[in-house]
Each structure stands twice: as C-alpha cells, then as structure tokens.
Design an enzyme around this catalytic site. Structure first.
Site, PDB file in Angstrom:
ATOM      1  N   GLY A  91     -59.482  29.156  25.374  1.00 44.36           N
ATOM      2  CA  GLY A  91     -59.226  30.560  25.044  1.00 44.36           C
ATOM      3  C   GLY A  91     -57.892  30.726  24.338  1.00 44.36           C
ATOM      4  N   GLU A 136     -49.510  33.399  28.177  1.00 43.75           N
ATOM      5  CA  GLU A 136     -48.390  32.641  28.758  1.00 43.75           C
ATOM      6  C   GLU A 136     -47.282  33.630  29.143  1.00 43.75           C
ATOM      7  OE1 GLU A 136     -47.033  29.514  30.263  1.00 43.75           O
ATOM      8  OE2 GLU A 136     -49.034  29.426  29.380  1.00 43.75           O
ATOM      9  N   ILE A 160     -55.069  28.013  22.552  1.00 41.75           N
ATOM     10  CA  ILE A 160     -54.623  28.117  21.151  1.00 41.75           C
ATOM     11  C   ILE A 160     -53.100  28.199  21.111  1.00 41.75           C
ATOM     12  CG2 ILE A 160     -54.624  29.573  19.074  1.00 41.75           C
ATOM     13  CD1 ILE A 160     -57.431  30.545  19.912  1.00 41.75           C
ATOM     14  N   ASN A 161     -52.551  29.031  22.005  1.00 41.25           N
ATOM     15  CA  ASN A 161     -51.102  29.209  22.035  1.00 41.25           C
ATOM     16  C   ASN A 161     -50.380  27.908  22.383  1.00 41.25           C
ATOM     17  OD1 ASN A 161     -48.694  30.748  21.902  1.00 41.25           O
ATOM     18  ND2 ASN A 161     -48.644  30.790  24.119  1.00 41.25           N
TER      19      ASN A 161
END
Length: 301
Positions: free
Chosen positions: A68, A273, A72-73
């Site tokens: 998710g 995050e 990606i982050n």
C-alpha cells in the site's frame, strides 16, 4: 524480426502478500517473456538500503513497491538515499488497503496489468516532498483528524471496509475530533489558529479516496496545502469530503515549501508513516525520482 527489450526489476513485497497466487502467476509470466524479476520480502524497513544497494550494483532498472501507500513511501524514501545518477525508477504494485497514490495515478488494480506497467511502463520524472531534511513522501502528509483516523483505525475494520473505514471510524468517534493549534507559513501566506485537518499534498488523495488536495500534480514543482480550521468543524469537514462544492472556510494554497509549527507535539502521517514533532518544514524536490506511470495519469500535468 524485432527483438523486445528485456527489463529488470526488484519487487519489494509487503510480507502480508507473500503467498498471493495472482502475484506469483504474474511474476512467472513476465519471467517467461524474458524479464529479470527478483522478489524480496523485507522483515523490517532497515533492510531496504541493503536490497537497494544490491539492485543498483546489479544494474536493476526498477524497484517495485508491492503493497500500500506505506510500502511505496518506504521504497521511495530508500531510493532517495541513492545517488541521483544511479537511482533506479520506482514502479507501483497496489496491494494495500487504500492504495491512494495508485488510484489517483490511474495505476491498474489488476495485478498482472499493474506489474506489466511497473516493469515495462514509461518512466516520468516526478517531484517528491522532504520533511525536516530527512523524511520523504510521494503522496501526502496529513495532520490532525486525518492522522488520528489512519493511525487508530482497527485492523479488522480496515479489512472489512477498505478505504471507507478510515472516514467511518473517524465520524463515529467524536473523541477523535481534537484540534491542533499551529502556525502555518508558505512563500506568500501566513496563518495561525486552531486546525482540524492540515494536509500537504504532492498527490491528490489520502485516507482511502478522500480528495484533500484535488488540484495537486506530481510534476508541477508545487506542494498543495489544505487547512480545515476548527470553526464550523463538522460542516466544513463534510462539505469538503463528501461533495465537490468548495467550502468558504477551507484554506487552499500552493507553494514550494510549507512550515508548520505548534506549541505542543503534533503528529503528521507521511503516507502511513507517523512523524511527531513541534516544527515541520516541508520542501518540494522537483523531478527528484522517476516513476513508471500510465500515459493517462491524472497526476501528471
């Protein structure tokens, strides 16, 4: 006879997806076409730099984030630690709950189509945001109500309802509607007061499809700021989230940097995050990373 270009990619896979049969099938199919596809499942984020260094040394062209927005982050942040001249492109394989970035970028939700795009698609130079000189996000940072929803939504509700869980959970629990006092500055704007939601967007949506910064583009050299002041709390929130009508109480600005300071600790959620502190400096790094995207991508100018 024309020869087809062979591509190489490393998939960084969220552990929850390790037994996904659709994904296995898609990987084997692309390997049969002659593409070099590696798969790694990091136990923790700290292993990412090691995997990326190996990939760069092997000349791998694309690092694919299989998960998710948080995955990606993590991958984008690890790529930003690589020297720009040898930084591979990022590909997106949407396997998360909300998939906000992938959805707004028109990346197919079909695993085989998404993996083909991530391996063979055209790469575009896109902007990335840096926070306090050390953290990054590709999509969006949210503070206030939005952060509490995404960090407090129970896992079971998430799997049952998908993206809508975030909003439902927030609205069913008035105790999460706490406000933050902060000062917000950009290139041409300064404001101080009580906020319910602050969003700094490189992409358009967060929290499972909520268009918080609908005009944002990932290659326009600008960050998009949304502030929902705490006055007229519920009407402002509902008007913004559930209709396309503009609410006159919302503050919307664009800038290449945003500074947010608060007399107390605030938490910003960078694509899943959490980052806490009293001062947050957001700066846009234009065209800092390459991403494989579909030609009809709503996030490109």
């Amino acid at each position: 006879m024309p020869t087809h270009k062979q591509h190489s990619a490393l998939i960084i896979l969220n552990g929850k997806q390790s037994a996904n049969p659709e994904l296995k099938k898609a990987v084997y199919q692309l390997r049969e076409e002659g593409h070099n596809i590696l798969v790694r499942i990091p136990w923790e984020v700290s292993e990412l730099p090691m995997y990326l260094n190996d990939a760069v040394n092997q000349g791998i062209e694309t690092i694919i984030a299989g998960g998710g927005d948080g995955t990606i982050n993590a991958v984008a942040s690890a790529l930003m630690q690589q020297p720009e001249t040898q930084r591979p492109a990022i590909g997106i394989l949407p396997l998360g709950t909300a998939n906000d970035f992938a959805n707004s970028a028109n990346i197919p939700m079909d695993i085989h189509a998404a993996l083909s795009l991530a391996v063979k698609g055209k790469s575009f130079a896109i902007d990335i945001a840096r926070v306090n000189h050390q953290s990054f996000f590709m999509n969006m940072a949210t503070g206030g109500f939005g952060t509490r929803i995404t960090t407090e939504t129970p896992e079971a509700l998430k799997s049952a309802l998908g993206g809508a869980a975030y909003v439902i959970n927030g609205l069913l629990r008035p105790d999460t509607l706490k406000t933050d006092t902060c000062k917000i500055e950009t290139e041409h704007f300064s404001w101080e007061g009580e906020t319910l939601v602050v969003a700094v967007g490189n992409g358009k949506q967060a929290g499972g499809g909520q268009l918080l910064t609908p005009d944002a583009l990932i290659n326009d050299g600008q960050l998009n700021l949304l502030v929902v002041p705490a006055r007229d709390v519920i009407p402002a929130l509902l008007t913004n989230l559930f209709s396309s009508e503009k609410n006159q109480h919302l503050i919307e600005k664009t800038s290449c940097w945003v500074k947010i300071s608060s007399p107390h600790k605030m938490v910003f959620n960078l694509d899943g995050e959490p980052l806490s502190g009293e001062t947050f400096t957001f700066e846009l790094l234009p065209e800092a990373i390459h991403c494989r995207l579909p030609p009809q991508c709503d996030l490109l100018s």
